[in-house]
Design an enzyme around this catalytic site. Structure first.
Site: not given
Ligand code: NAP
Ligand code: MG
Length: 500
Positions: A190, A266, A302, A401
């Protein structure tokens, strides 16, 4: 900060092609899905449309993955076969390197140069590296009494869901599917809603490389629909997730509420960079690394080294030189070779970053440079590199973050203080220590609670080194290195009684 002129693409009519989930070895038909527009973050135009996977699509993808797993076309294939198919996939990715780099730059707003020279080559290397592990993994025999033999072997875990973020969409994908496929699993991916096209293209290349149907499926769409359906699915054996800590928690709940599937997380970070006073002679080199840690990939990283701590004798010079360095980072069109900072991923992320800077400023911090949206006339979501001083230890800018090109710089006096500041966080993903004193480098590295500590550089290591977090930066398994294979395998003991 300098800027490049952004080539604002003419507002496109919605393109004809609608990308669809990739299930059982081919692009799916368009069903009753919701169509999601993919927006180019550099100019706000729609450049592709994607049929979002619903729960039915997820179920079909998981069924296909399970059928393939049980059929054994991949899970029981000879090691040499798996090795060759994965090497062929790496080769095909190499042949399509430019295409993949452009795709990723377009959908994620990442500078094309870094996609071309960093992310895509890294992804290819990951696939190739894990291909090489397939026929070089041995089981063990335990030191039992003479009358028995204890065999310790590993087996693929089954059907793995990989849920991926948008910041390094193709490299993260490769870190997951490399070891998952090498060990014989079937996978359902996904991708993030903003960046589905890279995963879909790599699924096509995998089929072309000879990966059997159903082994690698992609369900683009929304996290709370497709991601949730994967998390709760009773027939998925393991989830490997990279993204926010908040969504990581959701996956633990999904597992608890369904079949207790294994979950590897992660998650986020707020990584410290410790600069000791003995760096005076080589300050330019250190500042270059600190800037890369804070600003590269727009700070959407990250492991971003967002909290910089500098020993007091060097503090004023350091700040002055970091401000000068940040002025050299060119913000603009990601397709331009001069660009080092492209747009943030979307409008929500831009608003989020702006808010963090505003709140920091309103609560007593000093914006030493940057702090503003730029190139607004392009309709892209650009933000300039930003250095913040005087941030209070408990303020949001020091704790949370941000995921933007924003660093705080704070002075410290002693080594003990530096260690305690570095560890004063809920996260523990990465850290950097800059010193010429070998003993201090070892002492401080040992004392920092983080999965990766780099000395005299900002680095996540290479494909041979495991990557993952301490504390709320994640747990359950590592990406990269031989260690990653454990995420995707079960360990079996076979006990043979020779005297029965
Ligand atoms: P995220 O919301 O955690 O999304 C990561 C993945 O999970 C995406 O494929 C997302 O789909 C999915 N997801 C989101 N909500 C979900 C739910 N309720 N149930 C199952 N899967 C779900 O992260 P993001 O949108 O990429 O970024 C948001 C924040 O996360 C950033 O601002 C940052 O702080 C942090 N982040 C951290 C890392 C890391 O490597 N540590 C990487 C990216 C982001 P969608 O695309 O539909 O949201
Ligand atoms: Mg999201």
């Amino acid at each position: 900060m300098t800027t490049t002129t952004t080539n604002t693409a003419p507002a496109m009519a919605a393109p004809a092609r609608i990308f669809t989930p990739y299930i059982d070895g081919h692009a799916d038909n368009i069903r009753n899905s919701q169509i999601i527009d993919n927006i180019d973050p550099a100019n706000g135009t729609v450049f592709a449309r994607v049929a979002a996977a619903g729960e039915d699509d997820v179920n079909r993808a998981v069924d296909a993955a399970r059928r393939a797993f049980l059929a054994g076309t991949w899970s029981k294939a000879e090691p040499g076969v798996r090795h060759n198919v994965l090497l062929r996939l790496a080769e095909l990715m190499e042949e399509h390197l430019e295409e993949l780099a452009r795709l990723e730059s377009k959908e994620a707003g990442k500078p094309l140069k870094s996609c071309r020279e960093g992310d895509i080559p890294d992804a290819i290397e990951a696939i190739r590296w894990y291909a090489q592990t397939v026929d070089k993994q041995f089981g063990k025999i335990s030191p039992t009494r003479p009358g028995s033999v204890g065999l310790i072997t590993t087996e693929p875990i089954g059907v793995v869901a990989a849920v991926i973020p948008w910041n390094f969409p193709i490299a993260t994908l490769a870190w997951k599917i490399g070891p998952a496929l090498a060990t014989g699993n079937s996978v359902v991916v996904k991708p993030a809603v903003q960046t589905p096209l890279g995963a879909l293209r790599i699924a096509e290349l995998a089929s072309a490389a000879g990966l059997p149907d159903g082994v690698f499926n992609v369900v683009p769409g929304r996290g709370h629909i497709a991601g949730r359906a994967l998390g709760l699915h009773p027939d998925i054996d393991a989830v490997t997730f990279t993204g926010s800590t908040e969504v990581g928690r959701e996956f633990l709940r999904y597992s608890a509420d369904s079949n207790l599937k294994e979950v590897s997380l992660e998650l986020g970070g707020k990584s410290p960079q410790l600069v000791f006073a003995d760096n005076e002679e080589r300050l330019d080199a250190v500042i270059e690394q600190v800037a890369i840690a804070g600003f590269s990939n727009m700070g959407e990283n990250c492991t971003a080294g967002a909290r910089v701590f500098v020993q007091r004798p060097l503090f004023d010079t350091f700040v002055e030189r970091l401000i000068r360095e940040s002025a050299r980072w060119t913000v603009g069109d990601p397709a331009s070779v001069d660009t080092q900072i492209g747009p943030l991923i979307d409008e929500a992320q831009l608003i989020r970053v702006q808010k963090y800077v505003e709140v920091a400023s309103a609560t007593g911090a000093t914006i030493a440079t940057g702090g503003r949206r730029v190139l607004e006339e392009t309709s892209g979501w650009f933000f300039e590199p930003t250095v913040i001083l005087d941030a209070a230890p408990d303020s949001a800018i020091m704790r949370e973050e941000v995921f933007g090109p924003v660093v705080t710089v704070t002075p410290f006096d002693t080594e003990e203080e530096a260690i305690s500041l570095a560890n004063d966080t809920q996260y523990g993903l990465a850290a950097s220590v800059y010193t010429r004193d070998l003993a201090a480098a070892h002492r401080v590295s040992r004392a920092i609670h983080a999965g990766t500590v780099s000395v005299n550089s900002y680095s996540e290591g290479d494909i041979s080194t495991p990557f993952g977090g301490y504390k709320q930066s994640g747990f359950g398994g590592r990406d990269k290195g031989i260690e990653a294979l454990a995420q995707y395998t079960n360990t079996k003991t076979t006990w043979i009684d020779l005297e029965a």
